[in-house]
Design a protein around this motif. Structure first.
Motif, PDB file in Angstrom:
ATOM      1  N   THR A   8       0.828  -1.190   0.000  1.00  0.00           N
ATOM      2  CA  THR A   8       0.000   0.000   0.000  1.00  0.00           C
ATOM      3  C   THR A   8       0.871   1.251   0.000  1.00  0.00           C
ATOM      4  OG1 THR A   8      -1.682   1.246   1.188  1.00  0.00           O
ATOM      5  CG2 THR A   8      -0.159  -0.042   2.525  1.00  0.00           C
ATOM      6  N   LEU A   9       0.415   2.247  -0.749  1.00  0.00           N
ATOM      7  CA  LEU A   9       1.183   3.472  -0.848  1.00  0.00           C
ATOM      8  C   LEU A   9       0.962   4.418   0.334  1.00  0.00           C
ATOM      9  CD1 LEU A   9       0.878   4.258  -4.653  1.00  0.00           C
ATOM     10  CD2 LEU A   9       2.846   3.386  -3.401  1.00  0.00           C
ATOM     11  N   ALA A  10       0.090   4.043   1.243  1.00  0.00           N
ATOM     12  CA  ALA A  10      -0.083   4.860   2.443  1.00  0.00           C
ATOM     13  C   ALA A  10       1.195   4.802   3.276  1.00  0.00           C
ATOM     14  CB  ALA A  10      -1.255   4.346   3.256  1.00  0.00           C
ATOM     15  N   GLU A  11       1.648   5.947   3.751  1.00  0.00           N
ATOM     16  CA  GLU A  11       2.860   6.047   4.572  1.00  0.00           C
ATOM     17  C   GLU A  11       4.055   5.376   3.888  1.00  0.00           C
ATOM     18  OE1 GLU A  11       0.599   6.303   8.890  1.00  0.00           O
ATOM     19  OE2 GLU A  11       2.425   5.133   8.663  1.00  0.00           O
ATOM     20  N   SER A  12       4.329   5.819   2.684  1.00  0.00           N
ATOM     21  CA  SER A  12       5.446   5.264   1.934  1.00  0.00           C
ATOM     22  C   SER A  12       6.154   6.369   1.170  1.00  0.00           C
ATOM     23  CB  SER A  12       4.966   4.186   0.971  1.00  0.00           C
ATOM     24  OG  SER A  12       4.109   4.738   0.003  1.00  0.00           O
ATOM     25  N   LYS A  48       2.877  10.312   3.162  1.00  0.00           N
ATOM     26  CA  LYS A  48       2.368  10.682   4.485  1.00  0.00           C
ATOM     27  C   LYS A  48       2.266  12.194   4.645  1.00  0.00           C
ATOM     28  CE  LYS A  48       3.012   9.590   9.364  1.00  0.00           C
ATOM     29  NZ  LYS A  48       3.762   8.745  10.320  1.00  0.00           N
ATOM     30  N   ASP A  49       3.296  12.922   4.167  1.00  0.00           N
ATOM     31  CA  ASP A  49       3.273  14.374   4.362  1.00  0.00           C
ATOM     32  C   ASP A  49       3.407  15.146   3.052  1.00  0.00           C
ATOM     33  OD1 ASP A  49       6.698  14.524   5.658  1.00  0.00           O
ATOM     34  OD2 ASP A  49       5.926  14.139   3.656  1.00  0.00           O
ATOM     35  N   SER A  50       3.369  14.428   1.926  1.00  0.00           N
ATOM     36  CA  SER A  50       3.424  15.027   0.583  1.00  0.00           C
ATOM     37  C   SER A  50       4.726  15.752   0.291  1.00  0.00           C
ATOM     38  CB  SER A  50       2.241  15.985   0.357  1.00  0.00           C
ATOM     39  OG  SER A  50       1.022  15.291   0.459  1.00  0.00           O
ATOM     40  N   SER A  51       5.780  15.459   1.034  1.00  0.00           N
ATOM     41  CA  SER A  51       7.092  16.037   0.715  1.00  0.00           C
ATOM     42  C   SER A  51       7.548  15.530  -0.643  1.00  0.00           C
ATOM     43  CB  SER A  51       8.124  15.635   1.768  1.00  0.00           C
ATOM     44  OG  SER A  51       7.750  16.063   3.042  1.00  0.00           O
ATOM     45  N   THR A  52       8.160  16.407  -1.408  1.00  0.00           N
ATOM     46  CA  THR A  52       8.678  16.007  -2.709  1.00  0.00           C
ATOM     47  C   THR A  52      10.080  16.556  -2.909  1.00  0.00           C
ATOM     48  OG1 THR A  52       7.704  17.949  -3.775  1.00  0.00           O
ATOM     49  CG2 THR A  52       6.413  15.929  -3.823  1.00  0.00           C
ATOM     50  N   ARG A  53      10.812  15.914  -3.773  1.00  0.00           N
ATOM     51  CA  ARG A  53      12.116  16.408  -4.227  1.00  0.00           C
ATOM     52  C   ARG A  53      12.199  16.159  -5.727  1.00  0.00           C
ATOM     53  NH1 ARG A  53      15.712  16.974   0.207  1.00  0.00           N
ATOM     54  NH2 ARG A  53      15.286  15.507   1.893  1.00  0.00           N
ATOM     55  N   GLY A  73       8.580   7.125   6.832  1.00  0.00           N
ATOM     56  CA  GLY A  73       8.034   7.989   7.879  1.00  0.00           C
ATOM     57  C   GLY A  73       7.781   9.385   7.356  1.00  0.00           C
ATOM     58  N   TRP A  74       8.484  10.354   7.904  1.00  0.00           N
ATOM     59  CA  TRP A  74       8.272  11.753   7.544  1.00  0.00           C
ATOM     60  C   TRP A  74       9.372  12.260   6.624  1.00  0.00           C
ATOM     61  CZ3 TRP A  74       3.756  13.885   8.801  1.00  0.00           C
ATOM     62  CH2 TRP A  74       3.049  13.331   9.879  1.00  0.00           C
ATOM     63  N   GLY A  75       9.025  13.211   5.806  1.00  0.00           N
ATOM     64  CA  GLY A  75       9.995  13.834   4.926  1.00  0.00           C
ATOM     65  C   GLY A  75      10.268  13.014   3.684  1.00  0.00           C
ATOM     66  N   ALA A  76      10.839  13.646   2.680  1.00  0.00           N
ATOM     67  CA  ALA A  76      11.151  12.957   1.434  1.00  0.00           C
ATOM     68  C   ALA A  76      12.546  12.345   1.534  1.00  0.00           C
ATOM     69  CB  ALA A  76      11.089  13.928   0.264  1.00  0.00           C
ATOM     70  N   PRO A  77      12.735  11.165   0.997  1.00  0.00           N
ATOM     71  CA  PRO A  77      14.076  10.575   0.994  1.00  0.00           C
ATOM     72  C   PRO A  77      14.988  11.337   0.046  1.00  0.00           C
ATOM     73  CG  PRO A  77      12.579   9.230  -0.292  1.00  0.00           C
ATOM     74  CD  PRO A  77      11.750  10.303   0.331  1.00  0.00           C
ATOM     75  N   THR A  78      16.258  11.007   0.070  1.00  0.00           N
ATOM     76  CA  THR A  78      17.175  11.606  -0.896  1.00  0.00           C
ATOM     77  C   THR A  78      16.901  11.020  -2.274  1.00  0.00           C
ATOM     78  OG1 THR A  78      18.818   9.917  -0.397  1.00  0.00           O
ATOM     79  CG2 THR A  78      18.950  11.983   0.835  1.00  0.00           C
ATOM     80  N   LEU A  79      17.287  11.739  -3.301  1.00  0.00           N
ATOM     81  CA  LEU A  79      17.005  11.295  -4.659  1.00  0.00           C
ATOM     82  C   LEU A  79      17.738  10.006  -5.009  1.00  0.00           C
ATOM     83  CD1 LEU A  79      16.988  14.705  -6.519  1.00  0.00           C
ATOM     84  CD2 LEU A  79      15.021  13.213  -6.119  1.00  0.00           C
ATOM     85  N   ASP A  80      18.837   9.721  -4.327  1.00  0.00           N
ATOM     86  CA  ASP A  80      19.604   8.512  -4.633  1.00  0.00           C
ATOM     87  C   ASP A  80      19.294   7.373  -3.667  1.00  0.00           C
ATOM     88  OD1 ASP A  80      22.821   9.426  -3.118  1.00  0.00           O
ATOM     89  OD2 ASP A  80      20.768   9.522  -2.363  1.00  0.00           O
ATOM     90  N   HIS A  81      18.185   7.488  -2.946  1.00  0.00           N
ATOM     91  CA  HIS A  81      17.830   6.445  -1.990  1.00  0.00           C
ATOM     92  C   HIS A  81      17.653   5.097  -2.688  1.00  0.00           C
ATOM     93  CE1 HIS A  81      16.166   4.666   1.591  1.00  0.00           C
ATOM     94  NE2 HIS A  81      15.123   4.234   0.893  1.00  0.00           N
ATOM     95  N   ASP A  82      18.154   4.045  -2.069  1.00  0.00           N
ATOM     96  CA  ASP A  82      18.040   2.700  -2.620  1.00  0.00           C
ATOM     97  C   ASP A  82      16.805   2.040  -2.026  1.00  0.00           C
ATOM     98  OD1 ASP A  82      20.184  -0.275  -2.711  1.00  0.00           O
ATOM     99  OD2 ASP A  82      18.516   0.369  -3.975  1.00  0.00           O
ATOM    100  N   TYR A  83      15.698   2.080  -2.748  1.00  0.00           N
ATOM    101  CA  TYR A  83      14.422   1.597  -2.261  1.00  0.00           C
ATOM    102  C   TYR A  83      14.385   0.076  -2.143  1.00  0.00           C
ATOM    103  CZ  TYR A  83      12.493   6.257  -3.125  1.00  0.00           C
ATOM    104  OH  TYR A  83      12.230   7.601  -3.099  1.00  0.00           O
TER     105      TYR A  83
END
Length: 125
Positions: free
Chosen positions: A28-32, A54-59, A102-112
């Motif tokens: 689920t895309l909730a809280e992801s 969760k908080d709509s943060s974007t980068r 959780g909160w905030g957007a990950p870094t653009l190079d995050h390894d999902y």
């Protein structure tokens, strides 16, 4: 089993637009956090955009800022990448990725944790 399936790629002329979709199954895309990446032949994978549900943060990467927009459809568990003003240098395989966050957007190079197989985008000059 978690699956991410991209679609919407294709051939487009420079200056044109495409909207890529990433359908997410088993997660689920909730809280992801969701990310869009691209990889061109002979080049490293490039993080383009990421979004926190969760908080709509974007980068956005500087290379696509103002041209690309990441969004999601919570009901259908789909993530989109709207790409406008496409350039030949945007040609690449585009991939989506996701994981719980959780909160905030990950870094653009995050390894999902979860990745799709990619969809080809070719921009002709």
């Amino acid at each position: 089993e978690v699956q991410l399936v991209e679609s919407g790629g294709g051939l487009v002329q420079a200056g044109g637009s495409l909207r890529l979709s990433c359908a997410v199954f088993g997660f689920t895309l909730a809280e992801s956090a969701i990310g869009w990446f691209r990889q061109a032949p002979g080049k490293e994978r490039e993080g383009l955009a990421c979004f926190n549900t969760k908080d709509s943060s974007t980068r956005y990467a500087e290379s696509v800022k103002g041209r690309f927009t990441i969004s999601r459809n919570t009901t259908e568990n789909v993530v989109y990448l709207q790409m406008n003003s496409l350039k030949p240098e945007d040609s690449a395989v585009y991939l989506c990725a996701a994981e719980g966050w959780g909160w905030g957007a990950p870094t653009l190079d995050h390894d999902y944790a979860y990745w799709g197989q990619g969809t080809q985008v070719t921009v002709s000059s």
